[in-house]
Write a protein that holds these residues in place. Structure first.
Motif, PDB file in Angstrom:
ATOM      1  N   SER A 141       0.840  -1.206   0.000  1.00  0.00           N
ATOM      2  CA  SER A 141       0.000   0.000   0.000  1.00  0.00           C
ATOM      3  C   SER A 141       0.868   1.246   0.000  1.00  0.00           C
ATOM      4  CB  SER A 141      -0.954   0.018   1.195  1.00  0.00           C
ATOM      5  OG  SER A 141      -0.272   0.285   2.404  1.00  0.00           O
ATOM      6  N   LEU A 142       0.255   2.336  -0.393  1.00  0.00           N
ATOM      7  CA  LEU A 142       0.896   3.650  -0.441  1.00  0.00           C
ATOM      8  C   LEU A 142      -0.062   4.637   0.205  1.00  0.00           C
ATOM      9  CD1 LEU A 142       1.807   3.647  -4.229  1.00  0.00           C
ATOM     10  CD2 LEU A 142       3.471   3.738  -2.367  1.00  0.00           C
ATOM     11  N   PRO A 143       0.442   5.724   0.773  1.00  0.00           N
ATOM     12  CA  PRO A 143      -0.478   6.731   1.298  1.00  0.00           C
ATOM     13  C   PRO A 143      -1.295   7.351   0.155  1.00  0.00           C
ATOM     14  CG  PRO A 143       1.788   7.168   1.989  1.00  0.00           C
ATOM     15  CD  PRO A 143       1.845   6.116   0.937  1.00  0.00           C
ATOM     16  N   THR A 144      -2.484   7.826   0.480  1.00  0.00           N
ATOM     17  CA  THR A 144      -3.234   8.596  -0.518  1.00  0.00           C
ATOM     18  C   THR A 144      -2.544   9.952  -0.673  1.00  0.00           C
ATOM     19  OG1 THR A 144      -4.645   9.391   1.238  1.00  0.00           O
ATOM     20  CG2 THR A 144      -5.480   7.557  -0.037  1.00  0.00           C
ATOM     21  N   GLY A 145      -2.905  10.665  -1.715  1.00  0.00           N
ATOM     22  CA  GLY A 145      -2.348  12.005  -1.891  1.00  0.00           C
ATOM     23  C   GLY A 145      -1.007  11.988  -2.581  1.00  0.00           C
TER      24      GLY A 145
ATOM     25  N   GLN B 131       3.235  12.566  -3.369  1.00  0.00           N
ATOM     26  CA  GLN B 131       4.395  11.778  -2.994  1.00  0.00           C
ATOM     27  C   GLN B 131       5.578  12.685  -2.671  1.00  0.00           C
ATOM     28  OE1 GLN B 131       5.213   8.632  -5.881  1.00  0.00           O
ATOM     29  NE2 GLN B 131       3.046   8.677  -6.379  1.00  0.00           N
TER      30      GLN B 131
ATOM     31  N   GLU C 208      -2.246   7.312  10.350  1.00  0.00           N
ATOM     32  CA  GLU C 208      -1.944   6.759   9.034  1.00  0.00           C
ATOM     33  C   GLU C 208      -2.634   5.405   8.849  1.00  0.00           C
ATOM     34  OE1 GLU C 208      -0.502   8.456   6.888  1.00  0.00           O
ATOM     35  OE2 GLU C 208       0.407   7.166   5.361  1.00  0.00           O
TER      36      GLU C 208
ATOM     37  N   PHE D 256      -2.001  -1.056   4.406  1.00  0.00           N
ATOM     38  CA  PHE D 256      -2.444  -2.423   4.135  1.00  0.00           C
ATOM     39  C   PHE D 256      -1.236  -3.293   3.829  1.00  0.00           C
ATOM     40  CE2 PHE D 256      -3.331  -5.687   0.960  1.00  0.00           C
ATOM     41  CZ  PHE D 256      -4.265  -6.448   1.635  1.00  0.00           C
TER      42      PHE D 256
ATOM     43  N   ASP E 121      -6.972   3.558  -5.270  1.00  0.00           N
ATOM     44  CA  ASP E 121      -6.968   4.623  -4.269  1.00  0.00           C
ATOM     45  C   ASP E 121      -8.264   4.529  -3.464  1.00  0.00           C
ATOM     46  OD1 ASP E 121      -6.535   6.927  -2.836  1.00  0.00           O
ATOM     47  OD2 ASP E 121      -5.964   8.125  -4.584  1.00  0.00           O
TER      48      ASP E 121
ATOM     49  N   LYS F 171      -3.699   3.767  -0.873  1.00  0.00           N
ATOM     50  CA  LYS F 171      -3.751   3.088  -2.166  1.00  0.00           C
ATOM     51  C   LYS F 171      -3.272   1.657  -1.925  1.00  0.00           C
ATOM     52  CE  LYS F 171      -2.079   7.297  -4.454  1.00  0.00           C
ATOM     53  NZ  LYS F 171      -0.859   7.898  -3.868  1.00  0.00           N
ATOM     54  N   VAL F 172      -4.013   0.669  -2.439  1.00  0.00           N
ATOM     55  CA  VAL F 172      -3.611  -0.723  -2.231  1.00  0.00           C
ATOM     56  C   VAL F 172      -3.239  -1.373  -3.560  1.00  0.00           C
ATOM     57  CG1 VAL F 172      -4.964  -1.058  -0.137  1.00  0.00           C
ATOM     58  CG2 VAL F 172      -6.015  -1.521  -2.358  1.00  0.00           C
TER      59      VAL F 172
END
Lengths: 385, 145
Positions: A248-252, A254, B29, B32, B89, B95-96
């Motif tokens: 997973s990545l943070p939303t928003g 980079q 925060e 996943f 997203d 975002k997964v």
């Protein structure tokens, strides 16, 4: 980092990249002997050595082949940045007074096919690999797909990158893929990971590169054309940066990428800017990586690549030559040797010894850039004093 | 029709309804899959949360050839069918990385960037003989009017 003595590359050697009967160690010994001869010196004079390899064995075993002189020989492994990490380590050792003549070597020999590995060693669960996510090209495809969407990059631009790589490779006796391919042939090759096609992506290969380094003030003992190491910087990723193997990545938005961080650090250290660079070698694991990295290292703005590529600006005859030896696309990627191959090519270009690939305009400043798992990058700046 | 009791490919990834992520109690925060230590501020003690069931495609690609190990699907070179994957997203969460359950040859049309998708589970036949499920996202079916 505080500035130590100015260091220079005074000798270079390479074993051609591709598929060979030799072991990685044999290719490395070949490259080291060539680099020592190029510097007019011999192994018994070498006072420190640093080397690395992913699949080719431990570099310090080379003393059995070259001479058991008791010198300090450090092994380094940092994925695709192994070569630059070795150069950084050797420079730091030299500045710490470990010796005044050093050898840096990178070598590798990988199994055929895509790189593999154990997801658990990369911080993700085994399910991640079992269900088909543990494949490095997937990351490049996803990063590229998003980049093309945000910056309107065309598939034709990807093909132009690959066409240039194979054209340059055809002029490089040390490259693996030496057959030019047309844009149409590249765009007709099978899809691997949309939008990346077969002729747009590199394969693991084999090869070795060696450098001989010394304080710049000693350089005239070894060569008439010393090349100064103006900076070498390595950076890892910040939280939230889109890199390999992330569930997973943070939303928003980079943060800066490892490439942007490493480039900024190297330019600051050297007191140079992208406008000073005459020749560029950048990580082109696939064609899109080259054009994305061009913007990340400051060669151009995001989105300018379609125009630059169409105008031929990044060809050896252009205003900003990129991957003049054919890059990873034409050379394949022996992990331990790949970053030093770029340094080898930049030294050749700055010495004016690159033959049919020689860029015009008497180049004085060259940049090389590597990127790899798990999100690391290194940038090396070389200048002709 | 009897429902086959397939097990998930790994515990702690998803339920029948949604993915299960982690949320850091100190910085908020969301990530996943769940893990105890927050990847952002490294505080321990993250709680398990159900992630949003719907989101939008952030990027996508296709896997056109049979992956090498550690891939453990039961397919052979002959039976392998290309699959689609990407990042989705999930608003307010993260975002997964996920499979996208559409045919590879229609991926550009069906799961282009920005497409609204929803959580589903799909069968995953493991090479060791187990019949499992894994998670995926699929374009939201528009109700026929």
């Amino acid at each position: 980092m505080s500035r130590g003595t100015d260091l220079a590359i005074v000798g270079i050697g390479i074993h051609p990249f591709g598929r060979h009967e030799l072991t990685a160690q044999q290719m490395a010994a070949f490259a080291i002997r060539q680099a020592l001869a190029n510097a007019g010196t011999s192994w018994d004079k070498v006072e420190l050595a640093v080397g690395g390899s992913l699949d080719g064995g431990q570099a310090d075993v080379l003393v059995h082949e070259l001479g058991t002189t008791g010198l300090p020989f450090v092994n380094v492994l940092n994925g695709c940045a192994t070569g630059t990490a070795s150069l950084l380590t050797a420079s730091a050792m030299m500045n710490a007074g470990e010796g005044r003549l050093g050898v840096v070597v990178g070598m590798d020999k990988h199994p055929r096919g895509a790189f593999s590995g154990n997801p658990l060693e990369w911080g993700v669960g085994s399910w991640y690999g079992e269900t088909g996510f543990f494949l490095t090209p997937q990351f490049f495809a996803l990063k590229l797909q998003r980049y093309m969407y945000e910056h309107a990059i065309t598939e034709r631009s990807l093909a132009l990158v690959a066409e240039k790589a194979f054209a340059n490779g055809a002029l490089n006796e040390n490259a693996w893929r030496r057959k030019p391919l047309s844009v149409d042939e590249i765009l007709a090759s099978p899809m691997i990971n949309d939008p990346i096609r077969q002729f747009m992506i590199c394969n693991p290969s084999e090869g070795a590169v060696a450098l001989v380094i010394a304080p710049l003030e000693d350089a005239d003992r070894y060569t008439d054309t010393p090349i100064r190491i103006a900076a070498a910087s390595l950076r890892s990723r910040l939280y939230g940066s889109f890199e390999l193997f992330q569930t997973s990545l943070p939303t928003g938005g980079q943060p800066s990428t490892p490439t942007e961080l490493a480039a900024a650090a190297a330019f600051a250290k050297a007191g140079l800017t992208p406008s000073d660079i005459d020749v560029w070698q950048v990580q082109d694991t696939e064609a899109g990586a080259e054009l994305m990295h061009m913007a990340e290292i400051g060669l151009c703005a995001h989105g300018e690549q379609n125009e630059l590529l169409a105008s031929g600006a990044t060809k050896t005859t252009g205003t900003s030559p990129v991957n003049t030896d054919g890059g990873v696309l034409a050379s394949g990627e022996p992990i331990g040797a790949s970053g030093l191959r770029m340094v080898y090519e930049n030294v050749s270009q700055l010495r004016g010894e690159a033959g049919q690939r020689q860029v015009a305009g008497d180049p004085h400043v060259a940049l090389s850039h590597v990127y790899g798992a798990p999100g690391i990058s290194a940038v090396t700046l070389l200048t002709r004093p | 029709m009897t429902k086959t009791a397939r097990e998930p490919v790994a515990g702690d990834l998803f339920t029948d309804r949604s993915l299960v992520g982690g949320r850091c109690e100190s910085c908020g925060e969301t990530f996943f899959p769940w893990r105890d230590v927050c990847p952002k501020d490294h505080a321990p003690g993250a709680v398990r949360v159900d992630l949003p069931r719907t989101g939008t495609v952030w990027s996508f690609s296709t896997q056109e050839f049979l992956p090498v190990a550690p891939y453990a699907g039961r397919e052979t070179r002959e039976t392998f069918v290309p699959f689609v994957f990407g990042y989705v997203d999930l608003p307010g969460a993260c975002k997964v990385e996920t499979r996208l359950d559409v045919p590879a040859e229609r991926s550009r049309e069906l799961v282009g960037i920005g497409t609204e998708v929803e959580f589903v589970t799909i069968p995953f036949d493991h090479a060791d003989g187990r019949e499992l499920t894994t998670y995926a996202f699929r374009p939201i079916r528009k109700d026929p009017s």
